[in-house]
Design a protein around this motif. Structure first.
Motif, PDB file in Angstrom:
ATOM      1  N   LEU A 240       0.856  -1.188   0.000  1.00  0.00           N
ATOM      2  CA  LEU A 240       0.000   0.000   0.000  1.00  0.00           C
ATOM      3  C   LEU A 240       0.885   1.228   0.000  1.00  0.00           C
ATOM      4  N   GLU A 241       0.403   2.276  -0.653  1.00  0.00           N
ATOM      5  CA  GLU A 241       1.168   3.522  -0.729  1.00  0.00           C
ATOM      6  C   GLU A 241       0.222   4.698  -0.574  1.00  0.00           C
ATOM      7  N   THR A 242       0.651   5.686   0.210  1.00  0.00           N
ATOM      8  CA  THR A 242      -0.062   6.956   0.301  1.00  0.00           C
ATOM      9  C   THR A 242       0.928   8.074  -0.009  1.00  0.00           C
ATOM     10  N   LYS A 243       0.454   9.278   0.069  1.00  0.00           N
ATOM     11  CA  LYS A 243       1.334  10.426  -0.148  1.00  0.00           C
ATOM     12  C   LYS A 243       2.506  10.422   0.820  1.00  0.00           C
ATOM     13  N   ASP A 244       2.285   9.906   2.044  1.00  0.00           N
ATOM     14  CA  ASP A 244       3.283  10.050   3.100  1.00  0.00           C
ATOM     15  C   ASP A 244       4.040   8.788   3.466  1.00  0.00           C
ATOM     16  N   PHE A 245       3.503   7.594   3.171  1.00  0.00           N
ATOM     17  CA  PHE A 245       4.182   6.376   3.613  1.00  0.00           C
ATOM     18  C   PHE A 245       3.934   5.218   2.673  1.00  0.00           C
ATOM     19  N   ILE A 246       4.789   4.186   2.819  1.00  0.00           N
ATOM     20  CA  ILE A 246       4.542   2.901   2.174  1.00  0.00           C
ATOM     21  C   ILE A 246       4.221   1.890   3.278  1.00  0.00           C
ATOM     22  N   MET A 247       3.495   0.838   2.918  1.00  0.00           N
ATOM     23  CA  MET A 247       3.088  -0.167   3.896  1.00  0.00           C
ATOM     24  C   MET A 247       3.096  -1.541   3.247  1.00  0.00           C
ATOM     25  N   SER A 248       3.605  -2.528   3.972  1.00  0.00           N
ATOM     26  CA  SER A 248       3.501  -3.926   3.576  1.00  0.00           C
ATOM     27  C   SER A 248       2.526  -4.616   4.513  1.00  0.00           C
ATOM     28  N   VAL A 249       1.728  -5.529   3.968  1.00  0.00           N
ATOM     29  CA  VAL A 249       0.644  -6.149   4.720  1.00  0.00           C
ATOM     30  C   VAL A 249       0.925  -7.636   4.906  1.00  0.00           C
ATOM     31  N   GLY A 250       0.745  -8.111   6.139  1.00  0.00           N
ATOM     32  CA  GLY A 250       0.875  -9.528   6.445  1.00  0.00           C
ATOM     33  C   GLY A 250      -0.395 -10.055   7.074  1.00  0.00           C
ATOM     34  N   SER A 251      -0.833 -11.246   6.654  1.00  0.00           N
ATOM     35  CA  SER A 251      -2.027 -11.870   7.230  1.00  0.00           C
ATOM     36  C   SER A 251      -1.687 -13.290   7.648  1.00  0.00           C
ATOM     37  N   ALA A 252      -1.844 -13.591   8.938  1.00  0.00           N
ATOM     38  CA  ALA A 252      -1.492 -14.910   9.461  1.00  0.00           C
ATOM     39  C   ALA A 252      -1.998 -15.017  10.886  1.00  0.00           C
ATOM     40  N   ARG A 253      -1.965 -16.223  11.424  1.00  0.00           N
ATOM     41  CA  ARG A 253      -2.082 -16.478  12.852  1.00  0.00           C
ATOM     42  C   ARG A 253      -0.897 -17.340  13.254  1.00  0.00           C
ATOM     43  N   PRO A 254      -0.278 -17.086  14.391  1.00  0.00           N
ATOM     44  CA  PRO A 254      -0.580 -16.056  15.380  1.00  0.00           C
ATOM     45  C   PRO A 254      -0.207 -14.658  14.893  1.00  0.00           C
ATOM     46  N   MET A 255      -0.606 -13.656  15.682  1.00  0.00           N
ATOM     47  CA  MET A 255      -0.439 -12.275  15.263  1.00  0.00           C
ATOM     48  C   MET A 255       1.017 -11.910  15.023  1.00  0.00           C
ATOM     49  N   GLU A 256       1.940 -12.472  15.821  1.00  0.00           N
ATOM     50  CA  GLU A 256       3.341 -12.118  15.624  1.00  0.00           C
ATOM     51  C   GLU A 256       3.858 -12.585  14.270  1.00  0.00           C
ATOM     52  N   ASP A 257       3.284 -13.662  13.725  1.00  0.00           N
ATOM     53  CA  ASP A 257       3.691 -14.088  12.391  1.00  0.00           C
ATOM     54  C   ASP A 257       3.208 -13.101  11.333  1.00  0.00           C
ATOM     55  N   ALA A 258       2.008 -12.544  11.502  1.00  0.00           N
ATOM     56  CA  ALA A 258       1.530 -11.514  10.587  1.00  0.00           C
ATOM     57  C   ALA A 258       2.442 -10.290  10.650  1.00  0.00           C
ATOM     58  N   ALA A 259       2.885  -9.922  11.865  1.00  0.00           N
ATOM     59  CA  ALA A 259       3.802  -8.788  12.029  1.00  0.00           C
ATOM     60  C   ALA A 259       5.139  -9.074  11.351  1.00  0.00           C
ATOM     61  N   ARG A 260       5.656 -10.281  11.528  1.00  0.00           N
ATOM     62  CA  ARG A 260       6.928 -10.637  10.898  1.00  0.00           C
ATOM     63  C   ARG A 260       6.815 -10.610   9.377  1.00  0.00           C
ATOM     64  N   MET A 261       5.729 -11.149   8.843  1.00  0.00           N
ATOM     65  CA  MET A 261       5.530 -11.142   7.391  1.00  0.00           C
ATOM     66  C   MET A 261       5.511  -9.716   6.856  1.00  0.00           C
TER      67      MET A 261
END
Length: 327
Positions: free
Chosen positions: A254-275
């Protein structure tokens, strides 16, 4: 000059972020709504890269909850929730490309109160599953709210800002058909508030013509979608859809005027954060010239983490970096 001209969409896409033909996908034109993302449904609309599509979506309940007396257990036919418009075929899209979707607007439609939230037994981040536990399920309740661009009337005392976004959006997997309640590399039910007007969302194309789906719009939502139901609204959304050839990405960006973002979807939540953080670091290396260790250091000291949902079959988190640190 719009920031879109300097975005990945503006610099790399076939139409360079310039709008093409305009299309309307009305509720009537859609006809049958879909409850799975997959390659087996015939496209309801075909567009060219750069075209703009106005789409009339249903709310997550398909309009079945019309009052606070309509309890979900009585009026919903599970798992037929989260109806999706589409699929929209994008001419020229092939596996290995990226679909770029610039969200222009999300506006409520239909009679007021247009917004619905609910407490659903055995569902939500603060309940134990009554199917597995001895404790009783949470009492069922529906709350209806007036939703306009001027605000969301939560109660006589509280009016919340209207901060709309698209809860479920993405492309067809290559072979499997998956519930529209499920998020993953194809997008789907991310419930990520950053998928909002002004953002460009990038999806890794998995099949010919991409087959794009969209639905489940929200008037607003706090981080995590705590009870499992945001301010669900039927909406009219305007999307500018372009195509980037030969940009291989592992999942949603994802991209906006101010930042870029990478998205992770998983369980447990820490795996989504790591992705999410892993892809953010790799994005910084591949497209912004960082050494991997420097990107890792910077993500540690300046990265931000957004919790989209903590209730769906997979949790969704977004790791972001301000663009001012990437130049």
């Amino acid at each position: 000059m719009s920031w879109i001209s300097t975005s990945f969409m503006g610099r790399k896409a076939v139409a360079k972020g310039s709008p093409g033909a305009k299309h309307l996908l009305s509720e009537k034109d859609q006809g049958t709504f879909h409850y799975v993302y997959g390659p087996y449904s015939e496209p309801v609309l075909r567009i060219a890269p750069g075209d703009v599509v106005e789409v009339e979506t249903l709310d997550a309940f398909g309009g079945a909850i019309t009052s606070e007396d309509d309890l979900p257990s009585a009026v919903l036919n599970m798992p037929f929730v989260n109806p999706q418009n589409g699929p929209i075929a994008v001419t020229g899209a092939e596996k290995g490309d990226v679909l770029a979707v610039h969200i222009h607007s999300v506006l409520p439609r239909g009679p007021q109160p247009a917004g619905t939230t609910a407490l659903i037994p055995s569902f939500g981040a603060l309940v134990a599953d009554a199917n597995l536990m001895l404790n009783p399920a949470i009492p069922e309740r529906v709350k209806k709210m007036e939703v306009t661009p001027e605000g969301i009337k939560f109660s006589d005392r509280i009016t919340l800002p209207f901060e709309p976004f698209i809860g479920t959006m993405g492309i067809s997997p290559e072979i499997e058909a998956v519930s529209s309640l499920q998020p993953d590399y194809w997008g789907g039910n991310m419930d990520l508030p950053d998928v909002a007007p002004g953002a460009v969302v990038y999806f890794p194309v998995q099949r010919k013509d991409a087959h794009f789906f969209v639905g489940d719009c929200h008037g607003r939502q706090g981080d995590g979608e705590l009870c499992g139901v945001a301010v669900e609204i039927p909406a009219t959304v305007v999307l500018h859809i372009d195509l980037i050839k030969g940009w291989s990405i592992p999942g949603v960006r994802l991209e906006t005027k101010d930042f870029i973002m990478s998205v992770g979807s998983a369980r447990p939540m820490e795996d989504a954060a790591r992705m999410a953080y892993r892809d953010l670091v790799r994005w910084m290396v591949e497209d912004f010239g960082f050494d991997e260790s420097e990107a890792y250091f910077l993500a540690t000291q300046a990265g931000k983490m957004r919790v989209g949902n903590m209730v769906d079959p997979k949790y969704t988190l977004g790791a972001s970096m301000l663009k001012k640190y990437l130049v």
